[in-house]
Write an enzyme that holds these catalytic residues in place. Structure first.
Site, PDB file in Angstrom:
ATOM      1  N   ASP A  38      -2.276 -34.085   5.313  1.00  0.00           N
ATOM      2  CA  ASP A  38      -3.327 -35.157   4.621  1.00  0.00           C
ATOM      3  C   ASP A  38      -2.258 -35.906   3.612  1.00  0.00           C
ATOM      4  O   ASP A  38      -1.360 -35.791   3.451  1.00  0.00           O
ATOM      5  CB  ASP A  38      -4.293 -33.855   3.748  1.00  0.00           C
ATOM      6  N   GLU A  62      -0.964 -30.619   9.897  1.00  0.00           N
ATOM      7  CA  GLU A  62      -1.451 -29.566   8.810  1.00  0.00           C
ATOM      8  C   GLU A  62      -2.755 -29.188   9.272  1.00  0.00           C
ATOM      9  O   GLU A  62      -2.980 -28.045   9.179  1.00  0.00           O
ATOM     10  CB  GLU A  62      -1.770 -30.300   7.674  1.00  0.00           C
ATOM     11  N   TYR A  73       0.815  -1.346   0.110  1.00  0.00           N
ATOM     12  CA  TYR A  73      -0.048  -0.042  -0.162  1.00  0.00           C
ATOM     13  C   TYR A  73       0.892   1.178   0.013  1.00  0.00           C
ATOM     14  O   TYR A  73       0.466   2.194  -0.641  1.00  0.00           O
ATOM     15  CB  TYR A  73      -1.062   0.024   1.158  1.00  0.00           C
TER      16      TYR A  73
END
Lengths: 611, 375
Positions: B260, B208, B112
């Site tokens: 996973d 995770e 910004y």
């Protein structure tokens, strides 16, 4: 009775109308959407031909209406009208027309088109075709309802009367038929009228679609195309049978006169030469030539040089109007056009015109669009079977900045190609006039035309990329580099660095700069010239000093200017090379002004004044 | 408390000296560009190319680092020139605003801030992030040294560990089981402000998904097995990878990674254990080469008969791309990835819930950890 005699009883003449009744696909009525397109196209072609013959700017109105389960096709023009006696045969007799026996460019050729529409309408809806025509403002209009007697190929008039019609002149035809109206594809009534508008920029075409939507294809020009004149056949490529027929039925009494009068481009001298080459008596009656003599005459045609057929039998669109037509229907960045000279195939003069549009709003992906035209008639179907497509496919477009998978085939890119063939007799592959046959002479001419516009495109694109490269560099030089230099000086709290040398390198300029050092109370100066371009730069370098320099290397020519001395060198610096000049001056001489380079443009010189 | 004051001032001195070094290195970059202008050399910066094709295994540290391929940023093109202009702007910001005033900004804030830089404005945050990474490489420093913070949350830690954190509001000491809520201890973006005091742990387990992290805490796995649980929250932030590395090297604890069973999760493991392609210049700082993959392995899908989802085309593509990734070029991963491509299936950590809520802590994890020789 003998079998042969039995069989003979069953032999019977077939009327053309009956033949086409059973073979409608030959005429382009093989599917419901196509039948509508073909009918409109045939009627519009007739209207355009009629208007042009009469010197009238065409204003053609087409309406497709749903009427019950049928479609009604209405085509109305502002042409010269048709005299009442002719109307039934023009619309309701196949192979009746004014153009078949003349060698002149026109849209219609055989006199089949509109009558085939009438026939199709009568076969599918069982209704007669209605025609109104008016030949002058002060004459009444003639109205009739027609059908074709298919067994005799003769018109049948169901109804005929004089009526009031508010138009000053013109013809209106209404047919009802089975059909199906599609819009989106190029193979549609809309698409074919749009194409027709491109090559007939002098015509205003109005289409009212079944849902009431009105499309107007406005004129791009007020001038009519040049009128095409009828000519005699050209001797080049004429066939033996045709020659024998001409010899037998001519009313000329002498071979010499026959040759001169029957063929275009043959004058008295070439007629004499032909007779001599064929070993024939110029004074002999043409009908007396036997088969061998006719063969000799045909051989002689091939031996002498006959000039090209006159152009005035053809009516090309012209490069200007091709450009106007493309501009009218597409948004483009670039258009290239070409009109090839008149050529001949089988005795028929023809010429090829090509237009190529590039960029703008055309899709970047996907194959380019090919707009095919023959005698100003758009060819919509059977693109793959057409000589125009074949010629496009065999050009190696990669050499011309369009991509092409596998090195042949229709190229890919934001381009549209327009190819127009004008001829006294277009060699179509079938009576439905969808595709032009692969005549070698025609293929060669299309190929040459395509390559001509392709070269223009390549030139345009390479100029564009040079320009954008130049623009890009300018942005760096003008906006970005000074800011980087400024920021660096802020961060480091040092004076802004001189960006000149870097600019010279990026722009490929000639860079001139001095390096000097004090030595034993003298100043040694090195004047360096670097050539960052790809070309050899030859110029004169001037160094104007308040005193005569010493120890000059290489030697300079020195000219006194009164208040100073001009030292100059003739230099030639190769690409990427540099030249170094050294000299000495007194320690307290004032610093010299910028060096001067004579003989180069200011924009390719950095660090010196260019004059 | 005199001793602690001493340490504080020495820490401040250390921090000042790092700031000084950062400023010097940034100035050196500006100086080299300035010198290029003066010598008439077209200004440019060379950087290692940050692609899969240009990472190589460093046998020195057992991590993946950038190879010799370089890309050149030069002002010869508009793109290159703009990037250099942005680099110079960014350098000024970091020196004048951050280092000289001891202030900092987040990555997003920097994006910004560039609003006012006119043609040097960043088009997206990814661009400014990348440029910060470039500066890390060129100056051989870390973005923390420039006082640049990430937006992303760091990991949460739960387990038998006592630590001390330097905060802007003083020193805080806490125990990561007793002094924290159910979510655990939230690690700060600059992990080097943490000091480990003592611990009672046998292993570190990086997890995770939040669901599995909460399941293990609920089931008391951390207490039963003396495990420090680290919730890595998807693709791990730098601070997450840094704390895992510090737990591994400073406390000498084995690290296992539990994710996973799909190609994207293997990449999470790879970035912890082998390094990320995007930030291979930080590998020696962030990577834990001794970290081991616990599961869910493709072979677990078969062995435990887990409920599965079908692999999507993107999953398959990712698996195939991993086969050409040098980080996965070892027999273990080649076998597992080929197996998964054959199965055409993937499984989530939560798939174990299908066997009962305790299955993962009572059966699967003890099995796997025994198999791996950790318990």
């Amino acid at each position: 009775m003998e079998i042969a005699e039995e069989l003979a009883k069953q032999q019977k003449a077939i009327s053309v109308a009956e033949f086409f009744e059973k073979n409608r696909q030959i005429l382009g009525f093989d599917s419901a959407p196509r039948a509508l397109i073909t009918c409109v196209k045939e009627a519009v072609d007739n209207s355009l031909d009629a208007c042009e013959d009469a010197g009238i700017l065409p204003d053609i109105f087409v309406q497709i209406k749903k009427s019950g389960e049928y479609f009604q096709v209405i085509v109305e023009d502002n042409g010269p009208g048709i005299v009442p006696e002719e109307i039934p045969r023009v619309f309701a007799k196949l192979l009746y027309g004014s153009r078949f026996h003349t060698l002149r460019q026109s849209r219609g050729q055989q006199g089949i088109g509109i009558s085939a529409g009438v026939l199709y309408s009568q076969l599918t809806s069982g209704r007669p075709t209605r025609v109104i025509s008016k030949i002058a403002p002060d004459r009444p209009a003639y109205y009739c309802e027609l059908m074709i007697n298919t067994s005799k190929n003769e018109p049948e008039i169901i109804k005929a009367e004089e009526v009031d019609w508010e138009r000053p002149r013109g013809t209106r035809v209404e047919m009802e038929m089975e059909g199906s109206y599609v819009r989106s594809r190029r193979q549609s009534v809309y698409g074919s009228l749009k194409s027709a508008a491109i090559v007939n920029p002098h015509a205003r075409l109005t289409l009212v679609e079944p849902e009431g939507n009105v499309e107007v294809f406005e004129r791009a020009t007020e001038s009519l195309p040049k009128k095409a004149y009828a000519i005699q056949p050209h001797p080049e490529g004429i066939e033996l049978g045709e020659l024998i027929k001409l010899l037998r039925y001519t009313d000329k009494k002498k071979l010499r006169v026959f040759l001169k009068e029957t063929f275009s481009s043959i004058g008295t001298i070439s007629a004499q030469e032909l007779c001599k080459k064929a070993d024939l008596d110029p004074e002999a009656p043409p009908a007396s030539l036997d088969h061998d003599e006719a063969v000799r005459l045909l051989l002689a045609f091939k031996q002498i040089r006959v000039k090209s057929p006159p152009v005035d039998c053809l009516s090309p669109i012209g490069e200007e109007l091709i450009r106007a037509g493309l501009e009218k229907e597409f948004r483009l960045d670039f258009i290239a056009t070409t009109t090839r000279p008149v050529s001949v195939y089988s005795g028929n003069p023809f010429l090829v015109e090509v237009g190529l549009g590039y960029g703008g709003e055309l899709a970047r992906e996907g194959r380019i669009e090919i707009l095919r035209f023959a005698n100003r008639v758009p060819l919509v179907y059977q693109q793959g079977a057409c000589a125009i497509t074949h010629a496009v496919e065999s050009v190696s477009w990669k050499n011309y900045s369009l991509s092409q998978s596998a090195g042949s085939g229709i190229p890919v890119g934001p381009a549209v190609l327009l190819v127009h063939i004008a001829s006294t007799n277009i060699p179509f592959t079938s009576e439905s006039k969808d595709a032009v046959a692969d005549m070698p002479e025609i293929l060669v001419e299309i190929d040459l035309g395509l390559k001509e516009v392709a070269r223009k495109l390549r030139r345009y694109l390479s100029r564009q990329s040079l320009l954008s490269e130049r623009r890009e560099k300018e942005e760096i030089i003008r906006k970005i580099l000074p800011r980087i230099a400024k920021k660096l000086s802020d961060v480091l709290d040092r004076p802004e660095p001189d960006i000149g040398p870097v600019v010279a390198k990026i722009m490929g300029n000639l860079l001139v700069y001095r390096e000097s050092e004090q030595q034993d109370g003298r100043i040694s100066v090195r004047l360096v010239v670097e050539n960052h371009s790809d070309l050899v730069r030859s110029f004169k370098l001037h160094e104007i000093l308040g005193e005569k320099a010493e120890a000059i290397s290489p030697p300079a020519k020195v000219i006194s200017l009164g208040d100073g001395y001009d030292h100059h060198w003739k230099l030639s610096v190769g690409p990427g090379q540099k030249a170094i000049i050294s000299y000495q001056i007194g320690a307290n001489s004032s610093g010299p002004a910028k060096p001067v380079v004579e003989g180069l443009d200011p924009e390719i010189v950095t660090g010196a004044r260019a004059i | 408390m005199a001793g602690s004051d001493d340490r504080k001032s020495s820490e401040r001195a250390l921090r000042d000296s790092r700031s000084k070094k950062a400023e010097e290195n940034l100035l050196r970059l500006a100086d080299s560009l300035y010198g290029q202008f003066q010598r008439g050399v077209v200004p440019h910066i060379s950087l290692p190319s940050r692609t899969k094709g240009n990472i190589e295994f460093s046998t020195k540290d057992d991590v993946w680092i950038y190879g010799d391929q370089e890309t050149m940023r030069s002002v010869k093109t508009v793109r290159g020139a703009k990037t250099l202009l942005k680099t110079v702007h960014l350098t000024e910001l970091l020196i004048d605003e951050h280092l000289k005033n001891n202030r900092g900004s987040t990555l997003r804030e920097i994006y910004y801030i560039s609003e006012n830089w006119d043609i040097a404005k960043f088009h997206e945050q990814a661009e400014s992030d990348r440029l910060i990474e470039d500066l890390e490489i060129v100056t051989d420093l870390h973005r923390e040294d420039f006082h640049v913070r990430p937006e992303e949350d760091g990991a949460a830690v739960f387990g038998p560990l006592r630590l001390k954190e330097q905060t802007r509001r003083g020193e805080k000491e806490m125990h990561c089981q007793e002094d924290v809520g159910e979510a655990g201890y939230q690690i700060p973006f600059n992990v080097d402000n943490i000091e480990f005091i003592n611990h009672d742990a046998r292993m570190v387990m990086a997890i995770e998904t939040g669901g599995m992290y909460a399941r293990l805490i609920e089931n008391g796995f951390d207490e039963e097995y003396n495990a420090i649980l680290v919730h890595i929250k998807g693709q791990p932030a730098r601070s997450t990878r840094r704390i895992i590395k510090r737990l591994n090297t400073e406390l000498n604890l084995p690290v296992v990674v539990f994710t996973d069973g799909d190609p994207w999760s293997y990449r999470i493991f790879a970035s912890i254990a082998y390094g990320a392609i995007k930030s291979a210049h930080l590998s020696d700082h962030l990577v834990t080469p001794k970290a081991r993959f616990l599961g869910v392995q493709p072979s677990d899908i078969v062995d435990y008969n887990l409920s599965t989802d079908k692999l999507t085309d993107r999953d398959l593509q990712a698996l195939k791309s991993e086969l050409s990734d040098p980080r996965f070029a070892n027999p273990y991963w080649e076998k597992q990835i080929h197996l998964q491509i054959d199965l055409k299936k993937k499984a989530e950590q939560q798939a174990f819930a299908g066997k009962g809520l305790d299955f993962v802590t009572k059966t699967y994890l003890p099995d796997r950890l025994t198999e791996m020789g950790i318990i």
